[in-house]
Scaffold this motif. Structure first.
Motif, PDB file in Angstrom:
ATOM      1  N   THR A  26       0.854  -1.176   0.000  1.00 56.79           N
ATOM      2  CA  THR A  26       0.000   0.000   0.000  1.00 56.79           C
ATOM      3  C   THR A  26       0.895   1.233   0.000  1.00 56.79           C
ATOM      4  OG1 THR A  26      -1.712  -1.167   1.255  1.00 56.79           O
ATOM      5  CG2 THR A  26      -1.850   1.227   1.186  1.00 56.79           C
ATOM      6  N   LEU A  27       0.669   2.116  -0.972  1.00 58.91           N
ATOM      7  CA  LEU A  27       1.542   3.271  -1.175  1.00 58.91           C
ATOM      8  C   LEU A  27       0.852   4.568  -0.767  1.00 58.91           C
ATOM      9  CD1 LEU A  27       2.926   2.433  -4.742  1.00 58.91           C
ATOM     10  CD2 LEU A  27       4.015   1.966  -2.539  1.00 58.91           C
ATOM     11  N   PHE A  28       1.639   5.459  -0.174  1.00 58.89           N
ATOM     12  CA  PHE A  28       1.149   6.778   0.195  1.00 58.89           C
ATOM     13  C   PHE A  28       2.167   7.837  -0.202  1.00 58.89           C
ATOM     14  CE2 PHE A  28      -1.010   3.956   3.125  1.00 58.89           C
ATOM     15  CZ  PHE A  28      -2.303   4.468   3.170  1.00 58.89           C
ATOM     16  N   GLU A  29       1.650   8.999  -0.614  1.00 61.79           N
ATOM     17  CA  GLU A  29       2.531  10.158  -0.742  1.00 61.79           C
ATOM     18  C   GLU A  29       2.909  10.655   0.646  1.00 61.79           C
ATOM     19  OE1 GLU A  29       1.012  13.259  -3.182  1.00 61.79           O
ATOM     20  OE2 GLU A  29       0.550  11.939  -4.863  1.00 61.79           O
ATOM     21  N   THR A  30       1.898  10.833   1.483  1.00 62.87           N
ATOM     22  CA  THR A  30       2.103  11.316   2.843  1.00 62.87           C
ATOM     23  C   THR A  30       1.182  10.564   3.783  1.00 62.87           C
ATOM     24  OG1 THR A  30       2.613  13.531   2.014  1.00 62.87           O
ATOM     25  CG2 THR A  30       2.099  13.350   4.355  1.00 62.87           C
ATOM     26  N   VAL A  31       1.681  10.258   4.961  1.00 66.11           N
ATOM     27  CA  VAL A  31       0.890   9.561   5.969  1.00 66.11           C
ATOM     28  C   VAL A  31       1.417  10.000   7.335  1.00 66.11           C
ATOM     29  CG1 VAL A  31       2.393   7.541   6.151  1.00 66.11           C
ATOM     30  CG2 VAL A  31      -0.054   7.269   6.493  1.00 66.11           C
ATOM     31  N   PRO A  32       0.570  10.075   8.355  1.00 63.44           N
ATOM     32  CA  PRO A  32       1.118  10.395   9.678  1.00 63.44           C
ATOM     33  C   PRO A  32       2.191   9.397  10.098  1.00 63.44           C
ATOM     34  CG  PRO A  32      -1.251  10.709   9.680  1.00 63.44           C
ATOM     35  CD  PRO A  32      -0.910  10.071   8.370  1.00 63.44           C
ATOM     36  N   SER A  33       1.874   8.102  10.040  1.00 65.35           N
ATOM     37  CA  SER A  33       2.826   7.047  10.401  1.00 65.35           C
ATOM     38  C   SER A  33       2.458   5.775   9.656  1.00 65.35           C
ATOM     39  CB  SER A  33       2.801   6.789  11.908  1.00 65.35           C
ATOM     40  OG  SER A  33       3.482   5.591  12.231  1.00 65.35           O
TER      41      SER A  33
END
Length: 208
Positions: A26-33
């Motif tokens: 699972t890919l994210f540009e931005t995530v808290p953690s």
């Protein structure tokens, strides 16, 4: 705020999962953690080997709630879900993963990689990375582990207070790091029991 990503340095989630031999990425540009996302996925049944990978974290964390600088494009910030049947290796998991990281990334580093008990990875006198593992138990049984790893591929633009940052050699790509890192984390997580004599000797040779 979680911002999904369609690819990571040009590679799709499906391509990465196939290359690493894991069930899902699972890919994210931005995530808290990434750890929080991995725990949420595990809660809904995500299988062992599920990887959560972000370009940047807003609230990456280390031991005792410390923050970890996770700037976009500067390093690899990931968490892996594991569901071990044998929990006899959990007490030394961070040490075992640190040793695995040091051994697979040393060829990409400008100097020998050293380890600082219990979960820090150093190159020269700079902190290269860190490891955090968290388990969720129910009725005395470990349901899953989340293993979080952060590695500075390039030195962060903003240094953390009181911590000198280390980095890998110029020109090293994040994908080159990940293709070594993910299998190493999974292999270390699958190992059971305390560190054996060989592992202890290898750890002491790198002990900072």
């Amino acid at each position: 705020m979680e911002i999904p990503a369609g690819s990571y340095d040009g590679a799709t989630a499906a391509l990465l999962a196939a290359g690493w031999g894991v069930p899902a990425v699972t890919l994210f540009e931005t995530v808290p953690s990434t750890m929080d996302v991995a725990h949420a996925l595990a809660e809904t049944g995500a299988p062992a080997g599920t990887v959560v990978l972000a370009d940047a974290q807003e609230a990456g964390r280390g031991r005792h709630g410390r923050t970890w600088t996770s700037e976009p494009g500067r390093g690899v910030w990931l968490s892996v879900v594991e569901r071990p049947d044998d929990t006899s290796g959990t007490d030394v998991l961070s040490l075992r993963i640190g040793l695995a990281i040091a051994e697979v990334l040393e060829e990409l580093a400008p100097a020998p990689i050293r380890l600082k008990w219990p979960n820090d990875v150093f190159v020269a006198d700079g902190k290269l990375g860190g490891i955090l593992s968290e388990g969720r138990w129910r009725s005395g049984r470990l349901e899953w582990l989340v293993i979080g790893v952060g590695v500075n591929v390039h030195a962060p633009a903003t240094a953390s207070a009181g911590v000198r940052a280390g980095a890998l050699r110029p020109g090293v790509t994040r994908l080159a790091v990940l293709e070594r890192l993910v299998p190493a984390i999974r292999a270390a997580a699958a190992a059971a029991g305390p560190l054996d004599a060989g592992e202890l000797a290898r750890f002491h040779a790198r002990d900072l």
